[in-house]
Design an enzyme around this catalytic site. Structure first.
Site, PDB file in Angstrom:
ATOM      1  N   HIS A 297      -6.190  -0.037  -6.214  1.00 45.34           N
ATOM      2  CA  HIS A 297      -6.586   0.522  -7.503  1.00 45.34           C
ATOM      3  C   HIS A 297      -7.491  -0.414  -8.303  1.00 45.34           C
ATOM      4  CE1 HIS A 297      -2.761  -1.649  -8.010  1.00 45.34           C
ATOM      5  NE2 HIS A 297      -3.188  -1.963  -9.222  1.00 45.34           N
TER       6      HIS A 297
ATOM      7  N   ASP B 196       2.449  -0.142  -2.904  1.00 46.05           N
ATOM      8  CA  ASP B 196       2.912   0.157  -1.549  1.00 46.05           C
ATOM      9  C   ASP B 196       3.846   1.355  -1.475  1.00 46.05           C
ATOM     10  OD1 ASP B 196       4.946  -1.050  -2.912  1.00 46.05           O
ATOM     11  OD2 ASP B 196       5.042  -2.821  -1.639  1.00 46.05           O
TER      12      ASP B 196
ATOM     13  N   GLU C 107       7.908  -5.820 -17.910  1.00 43.55           N
ATOM     14  CA  GLU C 107       6.484  -6.090 -17.743  1.00 43.55           C
ATOM     15  C   GLU C 107       5.804  -6.395 -19.077  1.00 43.55           C
ATOM     16  OE1 GLU C 107       5.102  -6.490 -14.819  1.00 43.55           O
ATOM     17  OE2 GLU C 107       6.972  -5.942 -13.808  1.00 43.55           O
TER      18      GLU C 107
END
Length: 591
Positions: free
Chosen positions: A295, A302, A349
């Site tokens: 990307h 994956d 994140e």
């Protein structure tokens, strides 16, 4: 597909020469290398790496910590690769860890200091919080170039029990045992860091594994103290966010709401403000989008059940426009409140997008292995406030923040058996949070005493007289702070023979070379072993996972050792009655 196999593909780039994490690292750190155990400001010295002997399994390669004068250029990193120095991690403060052969030349590379990680640099300060040192769980992180079969053998040889878990990252092992045995592992060059294992891992629960946030070319090791954060702008600590492409697994409004809720959880406790941004490439903007496979960056996704997301640190260390960007795998089975919880992943994140590295304390949102979470923990809040200060608008009650590691000198002692027939006992343990050099001394109620200096992981031998021996261990740091532990050991009247410390001698007489080639599927090895009190066993293991016992001891034969196609490492070990072990290895290339 198995999570670990996906992780192996995901992190295969680690050992490629293109790994240039240092190019974007440590602008705000000046000349201080930032480790979790200390800030290291070494004097200019290129010979420090030769100052002390090292324990290693490799005969010719080891790991060096290099500090550059400033941000190095790409040509300098390529020159390291030309000199067969493979980067394995980076440290804020212009620091890079490389695996290289003995005698690595650093001339012309703008390196100001070259040394090694010390044993105490590899011990997480969180280990001092373990309540039961004799039955503890650990994650042992090895440098990424270390063969994991060899790593498993090292862990077992130190008396620790390996625990299988499908979600472990490729260069980390989960183990249980005495904390002192884990401490002794840090003496070895191949070991990068040891930190506490979470209950989720030890109980076998499925977790999400994160290797850490990315710089433009890689990530920092668990041992590094990461936390630069976004610099203050004209509006203070205000950061934009843009939510782009979404996943089809959830309604769009739900996705946006969960991501915004994760961002606001950080702003709830820290002096941060988030503003919606229409341009994903705008400065000081966290661009968040879902993607599949390749990307546009070097880290393709994956598919479901493996890597959930990856995030780039802010600027610095990363340049715009990738600074702070969060990418999530669109093919995961995303949920709001169920398994693969979007809020939990976005909260973790977002911590990286704001400049935080991984924490060592289990239960923290920023711990590298996490499950579904509802809110930030005390240590997460303390870390984000260290970067941005406390929120001035929060109506939440005060948070009980954990004590900073520098406040208390701690001493962990793995208590030996209370009764023995031996004339001496081995006692080992660790110190943490010491200021300057730490001295660990011991005294016995029967008269003897002694001391060791320097390493956080220590081992001492205490002589025993017959009867009861009271032993006190005391740690004292450079600031005069002390910590003590005491115990009693009774030596029974029937004294055993003097404790034997002689390592058995071992030779491989067939094959005669340490590197051979063959087309055969099995190999027979022969050799000799000797010891001052006698060899009790000779064993063999292969890098393919096979193992067995040789026939004979003084003269031994290991028959039908299986070989896989390609490179095979075979390790022969000889043991004596006292548990001492000597070893030899050879490499067999099966065509």
């Amino acid at each position: 597909m198995h999570r670990e196999s996906g992780a192996r593909r995901r992190y295969g780039w680690l050992l490629q020469p293109i790994f240039l994490a240092l190019l974007g690292a440590g602008v705000a750190s000046g000349e201080s290398l930032r480790l979790k155990t200390r800030n290291l400001s070494p004097p200019r010295d290129l010979a420090d790496r030769f100052a002390a002997p090292i324990k290693r399994r490799s005969f010719s390669r080891s790991h060096y910590l290099l500090q550059f004068e400033g941000r190095p250029g790409r040509e300098q990193i390529r020159e390291l690769a030309r000199r067969a120095a493979a980067p394995t991690g980076s440290v804020p403060g212009f620091g890079l860890i490389v695996a290289a052969a003995d005698g690595l030349s650093l001339e012309g590379l703008n390196v100001r200091w070259a040394g090694r990680l010390r044993a105490e640099d590899k011990l997480s300060p969180a280990l001092a919080r373990i309540e039961n040192p004799s039955q503890a769980g650990f994650i042992v992180e090895f440098h990424p170039d270390v063969e994991m079969e060899e790593a498993r053998a090292m862990v077992r040889e130190h008396g620790l029990r390996l625990v299988a878990h499908p979600d472990m990252m490729p260069h980390q092992l989960l183990a249980t045992g005495h904390s002192g045995q884990a401490v002794r592992l840090t003496d070895w060059d191949e070991v990068a860091y040891v930190f506490p294992a979470s209950e989720d891992l030890l109980e076998g629960r499925r977790v999400e594994a994160c290797a850490g946030a990315l710089s433009e070319f890689g990530f920092f090791g668990q041992y590094a103290k990461v936390g630069a954060g976004w610099p203050a702008g004209s509006q203070g600590f205000e950061v934009g966010y843009h939510v782009g492409a979404l996943t089809p697994k959830l309604p769009g409004d739900t996705v946006r709401a969960e991501i915004l809720r994760a961002l606001e959880e950080w702003a709830r406790y820290a002096n941060l403000r988030f503003r919606p941004e229409t341009n994903p490439a705008a400065a000081r903007t966290i661009s968040i989008h879902f993607a599949s496979g390749a990307h546009g960056d070097p880290y393709p996704f994956d598919g479901p059940g493996k890597i959930l997301a990856h995030t780039f640190y802010p600027a610095p260390p990363n340049p715009e426009p990738i600074a702070g960007d969060m990418h999530l795998d669109a093919e995961e089975g995303w949920n709001a409140g169920g398994n693969v919880d979007l809020f939990s992943a976005a909260l973790h994140e977002a911590g990286h997008a704001l400049g935080l590295g991984h924490l060592d304390r289990p239960g923290s949102v920023m711990y590298p292995y996490y499950r579904k979470v509802a809110k930030l923990g005390a240590e997460d809040i303390a870390e984000i406030r260290e970067l941005y200060g406390a929120s001035t608008e929060s109506d939440e009650p005060p948070i009980e923040e954990p004590a900073r590691p520098s406040l208390t000198l701690t001493l962990t002692v793995v208590q030996p058996p209370g009764v023995t027939k031996a004339p001496s006992i081995a006692v080992y343990g660790a110190t943490a949070n010491g200021v300057g050099e730490v001295e660990v001394s011991w005294t016995s109620s029967r008269g003897p005493s002694g001391a060791v200096r320097g390493p956080a992981g220590w081992a001492i031998s205490v002589p025993l007289l017959q009867g009861e021996n009271g032993v006190t261990i005391t740690a004292r740091d450079g600031a005069g702070r002390t910590a003590s532990r005491s115990f009693t050991v009774t030596r029974e009247e029937e004294a055993a023979k003097t404790l034997d410390r002689v390592i058995p001698g071992l030779r491989i007489t067939r094959p005669t070379s340490t590197i051979i080639q063959t087309s055969e599927a099995f190999l027979t090895l022969r050799g000799k072993a000797d010891d001052n009190i006698g060899v009790t066993a000779v064993t063999w293991t292969t890098s393919g996972g096979a193992s067995g016992n040789a026939v004979g001891t003084v003269q031994w034969t290991a028959s039908n050792v299986p070989l896989l196609k390609g490179d095979n490492t075979i390790v022969i070990r000889a043991y004596d009655a006292a548990g001492n072990m000597g070893w030899r290895s050879l490499t067999v290339v099966r065509r």
